[in-house]
Design a protein around this motif. Structure first.
Motif, PDB file in Angstrom:
ATOM      1  N   GLY A 108      -4.525  -4.855  -5.950  1.00 38.64           N
ATOM      2  CA  GLY A 108      -3.635  -5.871  -6.519  1.00 38.64           C
ATOM      3  C   GLY A 108      -3.310  -6.961  -5.516  1.00 38.64           C
ATOM      4  O   GLY A 108      -3.348  -8.153  -5.839  1.00 38.64           O
ATOM      5  N   ASN A 109      -3.017  -6.566  -4.286  1.00 37.81           N
ATOM      6  CA  ASN A 109      -2.734  -7.536  -3.232  1.00 37.81           C
ATOM      7  C   ASN A 109      -3.938  -8.442  -2.996  1.00 37.81           C
ATOM      8  O   ASN A 109      -3.811  -9.668  -2.944  1.00 37.81           O
ATOM      9  CB  ASN A 109      -2.375  -6.783  -1.941  1.00 37.81           C
ATOM     10  CG  ASN A 109      -2.149  -7.708  -0.763  1.00 37.81           C
ATOM     11  OD1 ASN A 109      -1.312  -8.607  -0.800  1.00 37.81           O
ATOM     12  ND2 ASN A 109      -2.898  -7.498   0.301  1.00 37.81           N
ATOM     13  N   ARG A 110      -5.121  -7.838  -2.906  1.00 34.07           N
ATOM     14  CA  ARG A 110      -6.334  -8.622  -2.661  1.00 34.07           C
ATOM     15  C   ARG A 110      -6.650  -9.544  -3.843  1.00 34.07           C
ATOM     16  O   ARG A 110      -7.147 -10.657  -3.652  1.00 34.07           O
ATOM     17  CB  ARG A 110      -7.499  -7.690  -2.330  1.00 34.07           C
ATOM     18  CG  ARG A 110      -7.324  -7.064  -0.942  1.00 34.07           C
ATOM     19  CD  ARG A 110      -8.403  -6.067  -0.498  1.00 34.07           C
ATOM     20  NE  ARG A 110      -9.732  -6.519  -0.759  1.00 34.07           N
ATOM     21  CZ  ARG A 110     -10.537  -6.007  -1.699  1.00 34.07           C
ATOM     22  NH1 ARG A 110     -10.134  -5.021  -2.468  1.00 34.07           N
ATOM     23  NH2 ARG A 110     -11.750  -6.479  -1.867  1.00 34.07           N
ATOM     24  N   PHE A 111      -6.330  -9.109  -5.074  1.00 36.59           N
ATOM     25  CA  PHE A 111      -6.524 -10.000  -6.232  1.00 36.59           C
ATOM     26  C   PHE A 111      -5.679 -11.261  -6.058  1.00 36.59           C
ATOM     27  O   PHE A 111      -6.171 -12.382  -6.229  1.00 36.59           O
ATOM     28  CB  PHE A 111      -6.141  -9.301  -7.546  1.00 36.59           C
ATOM     29  CG  PHE A 111      -6.075 -10.278  -8.698  1.00 36.59           C
ATOM     30  CD1 PHE A 111      -7.238 -10.694  -9.327  1.00 36.59           C
ATOM     31  CD2 PHE A 111      -4.868 -10.820  -9.124  1.00 36.59           C
ATOM     32  CE1 PHE A 111      -7.192 -11.635 -10.360  1.00 36.59           C
ATOM     33  CE2 PHE A 111      -4.816 -11.746 -10.155  1.00 36.59           C
ATOM     34  CZ  PHE A 111      -5.978 -12.148 -10.778  1.00 36.59           C
ATOM     35  N   TRP A 112      -4.396 -11.095  -5.718  1.00 35.59           N
ATOM     36  CA  TRP A 112      -3.503 -12.252  -5.599  1.00 35.59           C
ATOM     37  C   TRP A 112      -3.828 -13.125  -4.400  1.00 35.59           C
ATOM     38  O   TRP A 112      -3.407 -14.274  -4.328  1.00 35.59           O
ATOM     39  CB  TRP A 112      -2.035 -11.801  -5.589  1.00 35.59           C
ATOM     40  CG  TRP A 112      -1.615 -11.359  -6.954  1.00 35.59           C
ATOM     41  CD1 TRP A 112      -1.368 -10.083  -7.363  1.00 35.59           C
ATOM     42  CD2 TRP A 112      -1.459 -12.189  -8.102  1.00 35.59           C
ATOM     43  NE1 TRP A 112      -1.061 -10.085  -8.711  1.00 35.59           N
ATOM     44  CE2 TRP A 112      -1.101 -11.352  -9.189  1.00 35.59           C
ATOM     45  CE3 TRP A 112      -1.578 -13.562  -8.336  1.00 35.59           C
ATOM     46  CZ2 TRP A 112      -0.867 -11.844 -10.470  1.00 35.59           C
ATOM     47  CZ3 TRP A 112      -1.341 -14.052  -9.607  1.00 35.59           C
ATOM     48  CH2 TRP A 112      -0.984 -13.190 -10.655  1.00 35.59           C
ATOM     49  N   GLY A 160      -1.923   2.743   2.107  1.00 38.68           N
ATOM     50  CA  GLY A 160      -2.105   1.354   1.737  1.00 38.68           C
ATOM     51  C   GLY A 160      -1.292   0.401   2.595  1.00 38.68           C
ATOM     52  O   GLY A 160      -0.487   0.810   3.439  1.00 38.68           O
ATOM     53  N   ALA A 161      -1.488  -0.866   2.359  1.00 38.50           N
ATOM     54  CA  ALA A 161      -0.816  -1.903   3.142  1.00 38.50           C
ATOM     55  C   ALA A 161       0.673  -2.029   2.797  1.00 38.50           C
ATOM     56  O   ALA A 161       1.475  -2.393   3.650  1.00 38.50           O
ATOM     57  CB  ALA A 161      -1.515  -3.245   2.941  1.00 38.50           C
ATOM     58  N   ASP A 208      -0.055  -8.489   7.834  1.00 41.44           N
ATOM     59  CA  ASP A 208      -0.790  -7.271   7.463  1.00 41.44           C
ATOM     60  C   ASP A 208      -1.299  -7.364   6.036  1.00 41.44           C
ATOM     61  O   ASP A 208      -2.426  -6.965   5.738  1.00 41.44           O
ATOM     62  CB  ASP A 208       0.084  -6.038   7.647  1.00 41.44           C
ATOM     63  CG  ASP A 208       1.390  -6.089   6.839  1.00 41.44           C
ATOM     64  OD1 ASP A 208       1.981  -7.182   6.694  1.00 41.44           O
ATOM     65  OD2 ASP A 208       1.808  -5.027   6.357  1.00 41.44           O
ATOM     66  N   LEU A 209      -0.497  -7.924   5.131  1.00 38.40           N
ATOM     67  CA  LEU A 209      -0.912  -8.072   3.731  1.00 38.40           C
ATOM     68  C   LEU A 209      -1.868  -9.255   3.562  1.00 38.40           C
ATOM     69  O   LEU A 209      -2.773  -9.210   2.754  1.00 38.40           O
ATOM     70  CB  LEU A 209       0.302  -8.226   2.816  1.00 38.40           C
ATOM     71  CG  LEU A 209       1.181  -6.978   2.659  1.00 38.40           C
ATOM     72  CD1 LEU A 209       2.436  -7.303   1.875  1.00 38.40           C
ATOM     73  CD2 LEU A 209       0.412  -5.833   2.009  1.00 38.40           C
ATOM     74  N   LEU A 210      -1.643 -10.306   4.333  1.00 37.90           N
ATOM     75  CA  LEU A 210      -2.520 -11.481   4.250  1.00 37.90           C
ATOM     76  C   LEU A 210      -3.948 -11.167   4.698  1.00 37.90           C
ATOM     77  O   LEU A 210      -4.896 -11.744   4.194  1.00 37.90           O
ATOM     78  CB  LEU A 210      -1.965 -12.625   5.088  1.00 37.90           C
ATOM     79  CG  LEU A 210      -0.758 -13.358   4.515  1.00 37.90           C
ATOM     80  CD1 LEU A 210      -0.066 -14.192   5.579  1.00 37.90           C
ATOM     81  CD2 LEU A 210      -1.194 -14.219   3.337  1.00 37.90           C
ATOM     82  N   LYS A 211      -4.084 -10.242   5.625  1.00 35.60           N
ATOM     83  CA  LYS A 211      -5.399  -9.917   6.180  1.00 35.60           C
ATOM     84  C   LYS A 211      -6.036  -8.718   5.508  1.00 35.60           C
ATOM     85  O   LYS A 211      -7.112  -8.293   5.899  1.00 35.60           O
ATOM     86  CB  LYS A 211      -5.276  -9.657   7.684  1.00 35.60           C
ATOM     87  CG  LYS A 211      -4.889 -10.905   8.449  1.00 35.60           C
ATOM     88  CD  LYS A 211      -4.688 -10.625   9.897  1.00 35.60           C
ATOM     89  CE  LYS A 211      -4.250 -11.902  10.624  1.00 35.60           C
ATOM     90  NZ  LYS A 211      -3.846 -11.664  11.987  1.00 35.60           N
ATOM     91  N   ALA A 212      -5.394  -8.176   4.495  1.00 36.19           N
ATOM     92  CA  ALA A 212      -5.901  -6.955   3.824  1.00 36.19           C
ATOM     93  C   ALA A 212      -7.231  -7.210   3.141  1.00 36.19           C
ATOM     94  O   ALA A 212      -7.518  -8.283   2.708  1.00 36.19           O
ATOM     95  CB  ALA A 212      -4.877  -6.462   2.807  1.00 36.19           C
TER      96      ALA A 212
END
Length: 135
Positions: free
Chosen positions: A78-82, A2-3, A131-135
């Motif tokens: 979860g990251n993509r939800f937020w 994962g990211a 990396d998390l912003l573009k997930a």
């Protein structure tokens, strides 16, 4: 893989957005008045965030609290939800998110959560986490 590098990052960012929400003068009262204790179990990396909305506390790792509602998903989901990229209802229908308990209580909180999307994005931008912003 994962990211998120490890559970510490999940707690920092996803736990952090809940902490910000509970402290927010507009969002906090909405979350607290819900009376919900929400526990989210993430995979990849394995981590658990428990949000005691009535007391305004976020617990990371295993907790002795008994949740009203439990959600199960990958940390990437979860990251993509937020980031505003995951519709919770659709994700549950597709099996990307599993739920246990009265889901309607959580779905009522989604509008309040949406107001925290910019806060989450700003946390990632501040730390240079493209990396998390573009997930």
């Amino acid at each position: 893989m994962g990211a998120f590098k490890d559970d510490t990052e999940v707690y920092k960012y996803i736990g952090g957005v809940f902490e910000n929400g509970l402290a927010d003068p507009d969002v906090g009262p909405k979350l607290k008045s819900s009376g919900v204790v929400l526990q989210i179990t993430y995979t990849d990396p394995d981590s658990v965030v428990t949000v005691d909305m009535p007391s305004g506390e976020v617990h990371t790792g295993q907790s002795s609290l008994t949740p009203h509602v439990e959600l199960f998903m990958s940390a990437d989901t979860g990251n993509r939800f937020w980031l505003g990229k995951v519709n919770l209802s659709v994700a549950m229908a597709k099996g990307q998110v599993r739920a246990k308990g009265p889901v309607s209580k959580i779905l009522k909180l989604v509008p309040a959560a949406k107001s925290l999307f910019p806060t989450y994005e700003a946390m990632l931008e501040r730390d240079g986490r493209d990396d998390l912003l573009k997930a």
